[in-house]
Design an enzyme around this catalytic site. Structure first.
Site, PDB file in Angstrom:
ATOM      1  N   MET A   1      40.484  37.269  40.731  1.00 32.04           N
ATOM      2  CA  MET A   1      41.067  35.912  39.934  1.00 32.04           C
ATOM      3  C   MET A   1      39.934  35.711  38.800  1.00 32.04           C
ATOM      4  SD  MET A   1      43.880  35.533  41.270  1.00 32.04           S
ATOM      5  CE  MET A   1      44.499  33.880  41.216  1.00 32.04           C
ATOM      6  N   CYS A   2      39.979  34.257  38.696  1.00 26.95           N
ATOM      7  CA  CYS A   2      39.055  33.626  37.707  1.00 26.95           C
ATOM      8  C   CYS A   2      39.951  33.609  36.119  1.00 26.95           C
ATOM      9  CB  CYS A   2      37.710  34.434  37.480  1.00 26.95           C
ATOM     10  SG  CYS A   2      36.509  34.172  38.584  1.00 26.95           S
ATOM     11  N   GLY A   3      39.750  32.798  35.511  1.00 23.71           N
ATOM     12  CA  GLY A   3      40.525  32.880  34.198  1.00 23.71           C
ATOM     13  C   GLY A   3      39.469  32.505  33.087  1.00 23.71           C
TER      14      GLY A   3
END
Lengths: 502, 351
Positions: free
Chosen positions: B1-3
């Site tokens: 994940m992470c953006g």
């Protein structure tokens, strides 16, 4: 009066199954079996548990068990301790042994567990995604000088020294012609060629039968300098200076004159029937500067075209020695742990001198990193590598590649009976007796050794994929992929690993 | 994940932080509220020649005097002040962010240093952070600053009032920690001198990279794999002088199989690069955007296991995990593309 010692093993023959074919008699080179009329007699006292008779019996009629010890049980005065005393009281001699350390030290590899990915970083499937096990061994520059020419092309201005390229980080270590048979050497050399790896010649020279595989051979220069001349150096793909050996740190080697037949005499360049003694020290090396000079000398002799490795036994100050080697022109340091095998060593050395390879590699890696030169030299681990998990753990502890010895012999049939020094190996491996040597078919042996290396390579690819790593370089020194299980805090510090659960 | 999202204006026209705040919020599904951050370039024109040191103090009264005296030993503090913050109900301020505008004394650098000021500041960052005395320098470049904290992107942006800053390059990160703790120091961007980095993924080679970078005098103190990326870029580009596209190739190199198929000269330098920089090579799934004062660069891992989308609109280059984030910031985006694995996307400031 000491009297005779009880036999170690007990051989049994099932009279119902035995058809008295006599294969056991033919195959046992230690004289356990004999024919008495129409019966087969057994002398268990001669048995070494080599298993040759069991493997060759067509009726599975032979059984072998450890003879129950009839000494008074005692935690300190074990059977081995007492029997060593009885033998030495009788002979006044050093006790010899073959193969690796036989004492019950805890195996650090078995207290390290590897990591695997779950969900957040995906594991990789080696069947569908590339996993690179290609390894290069040799000197590397700390940095590169790359210039962009007009037009955008990139020019490499740094000159790289030659590296060895292997398709798997598993190599076959040095076992000399003399310690093992020519058939065994040929089998392993063919296996090295088939699997894209390298094999060491040991200090026994390079027999003409190995010339077709010379581009996969690493020739050795030991203190005895047997078989060393310019032709020998030029034939090898790399040269290895042997300073020490894991099974016997601090001492030399000895091939008894009775084993020096015409063929070995030619290969080692020594008179037939004379003892081949490698002294403990090289008589021109008494300092790290002397070693650097020999490295340079060998490179000079081969026009700086071949990597030069230096092999040392794992001892307490192994890290400082390795750092010294790294600062010489040497391309790789080989560290041989105290479980390394041997054709013959005084038992007291084999079992009590040196340190385990796991700790040695970790401390060498740390020292080289502390000095900022880890990436400039390759590190090869050897001494007790039993499977692909050991290979992966050794690499995560800081090795570039490993040497295997006993494992390759086992692939050819060796049962690790530990009697190599007697020259009677019934499997045709650690012997020069022509009838025994003939038992090892080099074609079959090479396929078995190659299969072993291939199998480990496949397993390594799977282990890497499970850890979400697609190149072996990213496992090297990667302590995050290891955890210590039931290891004490001090050792975890040396290994630089966290405990399980952390 | 992470953006992640990065935007740069090639002609150095500045943007306030409101757009990137909105873009980052668009990717809240990629975060968990445990960390967000922004890096902005060109925000301190009045102190353009000073190193802007952004510091987290655990306790200003206790920890600041020590840092003041350490900095004073190595140069001059031109100005220092608390970074303005604005209380947010969902964001617990566990550190006090502070900024120093600092000029090192180049005569104090080690003899032979080709970048004496940078070397002093880099050594100071390592020394202060490793000492763990309640002060963490998390941003140390000239005319740029990192603003990060534990919380959701909107809260972090509002805490620092990001829209009050005007920058020509912005990086932003919405964090979903899965391997390491969520804390202020672990939030992205990570910065050292001119380079800031945001990263989406996990670096499985972290143990190897960390041991490599630490042998060059860097100290990893932030418990997070991304920290090594900032240091690796600094080592390869600033200290070893590699062009940024070559540095990216060292960090995410072609497979040996591809190298073997290259024409001679190309094979030679690509092989040498892999040999010399094997421990710098990054493994595992990642998409990374890094920036310095003159460029922004984005690249992914060799298997492209994390998404990376590139958009362009006039002078502006966008690199993000999500097309939607780019469109949130620039609805008229002119081109959208998804680069191949390892293919570096480099935008340079031309003005």
């Amino acid at each position: 009066m000491i009297g005779s010692l009880p036999s170690r093993y007990r051989i049994g023959i099932d009279p119902v199954r035995c058809m008295e074919c006599g294969r056991c008699i033919e195959n046992c080179s230690y004289g356990v079996f004999s024919r008495d009329g129409d019966r087969i007699q057994v002398n268990s006292r001669n048995c070494t548990a080599c298993h040759r008779c069991i493997a060759c019996c067509p009726r599975d009629a032979i059984s072998l068990e450890e003879h129950p010890c009839d000494y008074r049980s005692h935690p300190l005065w074990t059977r081995e301790a007492r029997e060593a005393i009885y033998n030495q009281a009788r002979t006044g001699k050093i006790i010899l042994a073959g193969m690796g350390n036989a004492l019950d030290y805890p195996v650090i590899f078995d207290r390290l567990v590897l990591d695997a990915c779950q969900v957040t970083n995906p594991s990789l499937d080696p069947l569908r995604e590339p996993i690179e096990l290609t390894t290069h061994l040799g000197k590397r520059p700390a940095r590169l000088d790359l210039r962009r020419r007009e037009g955008g092309d990139i020019e490499l201005r740094t000159r790289l020294t030659p590296n060895l390229r292997i398709e798997t980080p598993v190599m076959i270590g040095h076992m000399s012609y003399g310690a093992i048979s020519l058939n065994a050497q040929v089998a392993m050399a063919r296996a090295a060629k088939k699997t894209g790896t390298f094999m060491g010649t040991g200090e026994g020279g390079l027999h003409a039968a190995l010339h077709p595989y010379q581009d996969r051979m690493i020739v050795q220069v030991a203190s005895g300098r047997f078989g060393v001349n310019i032709d020998y150096l030029e034939r090898g793909a790399a040269i290895e200076i042997k300073i020490g050996q894991g099974a016997k740190p601090g001492i030399g080697g000895h091939l008894p004159g009775e084993k020096v037949c015409a063929d070995i005499s030619r290969t080692r360049m020594i008179p037939e029937g004379s003892d081949a003694i490698s002294p403990a020290p090289h008589h021109d090396i008494y300092s790290i500067e002397d070693l650097a000079q020999l490295v340079r000398g060998l490179k000079e002799a081969t026009e700086w075209k071949k990597p030069v490795f230096v092999k040392i036994a794992a001892v307490h100050n192994v890290a400082a020695i390795a750092a010294g080697i790294a600062r010489s022109p040497a391309d790789a340091v080989v560290v041989d742990g105290f479980r390394g095998g041997t054709g013959a060593a005084p038992t007291v050395f084999r079992d009590h001198v040196g340190i385990p390879i796991e700790a040695a590699i970790a401390s060498v890696d740390k020292k080289l990193r502390d000095q900022g030169i880890r990436n400039e030299i390759s590190v090869i681990a050897s001494g007790g590598i039993r499977g692909s998990a050991d290979v992966a753990k050794a690499i995560a502890l800081g090795a570039d590649a490993v040497y295997i010895g006993t494992a390759a012999l086992a692939a050819m049939g060796c049962r690790v009976c530990g009697n190599c020094y007697r020259g009677l190996c019934p499997w045709g491996i650690a012997t020069q007796r022509p009838d025994l040597v003939a038992r090892l078919d080099p074609d079959e042996g090479s396929e078995q050794v190659a299969n072993l290396i291939r199998a480990w390579t496949l397993e390594l690819a799977e282990l890497l994929g499970a850890a979400g790593i697609n190149s072996i370089e990213s496992l090297r020194g990667n302590r995050d992929r290891l955890r210590g299980y039931m290891l004490d805090e001090g050792l975890m510090q040396v290994l630089d690993v966290k405990p399980v659960g952390a | 994940m992470c953006g992640i999202i990065g935007v740069m204006d090639r002609s150095r026209r500045t943007m306030d932080g409101s757009g990137i705040r909105q873009a980052l919020s668009m990717m809240n599904e990629r975060g968990s509220g445990e960390g967000a951050g922004y890096a902005a370039y060109g925000i301190y024109p009045d102190y353009r020649d000073c190193y802007a040191l952004h510091v987290f103090f655990d306790n200003v009264r206790e920890n600041k005097p020590l840092l003041d005296s350490t900095l004073a030993q190595w140069g001059t503090i031109e100005h220092d002040e608390a970074i303005p913050t604005y209380g947010r109900p969902n964001l617990r301020a566990v550190h006090t962010p502070w900024r120093y505008f600092f000029k090192p004394d180049p005569s104090l650098a080690l003899a032979g240093s080709t970048t004496p000021e940078d070397d002093i500041v880099s050594a100071l960052v390592m020394q202060v952070n490793a000492a763990r005395r309640g002060a963490l320098i998390f941003s140390s470049g000239k005319d740029l600053g990192v603003f990060k904290a534990g919380g959701w992107p909107e809260d972090v942006a509002d805490f620092y009032r990001i829209e009050d800053y005007e920058g020509y390059i912005w990086l932003a990160h919405n964090r979903y920690p899965t391997n390491t703790p969520g804390w202020w120091g672990g939030a992205h961007p990570f910065n050292l001198l001119g380079w800031s980095v945001v990263h989406n993924g996990e670096i499985t080679s972290y143990g190897t990279n960390r041991r490599y970078i630490e042998s060059y005098g860097y100290t990893c103190t932030m418990y997070t794999d991304t920290e090594v990326v900032a240091y690796l870029v600094d080592l390869l580009v600033r200290r070893h002088g590699l062009d940024v596209d070559i540095a990216v190739r060292a960090l995410a190199p072609p497979y040996w199989e591809e190298i073997d198929r290259m024409p001679d000269a190309e094979r030679e330098w690509n092989g040498a690069l892999r040999l010399a920089y094997a421990p710098a090579m990054m493994n595992g799934p990642f998409a990374i955007v890094a920036a310095n004062r003159d460029m922004m660069v984005g690249f992914t891992d060799r298997g492209k296991l994390r998404p990376m989308v590139v958009g362009e609109c006039g002078d502006r280059l966008y690199i993000s995990s999500e097309e939607a984030a780019i469109r949130a910031m620039e609805p008229r985006v002119e081109s959208i593309r998804m680069p191949a694995a390892c293919e570096p996307v480099i935008g340079r400031v031309v003005a």
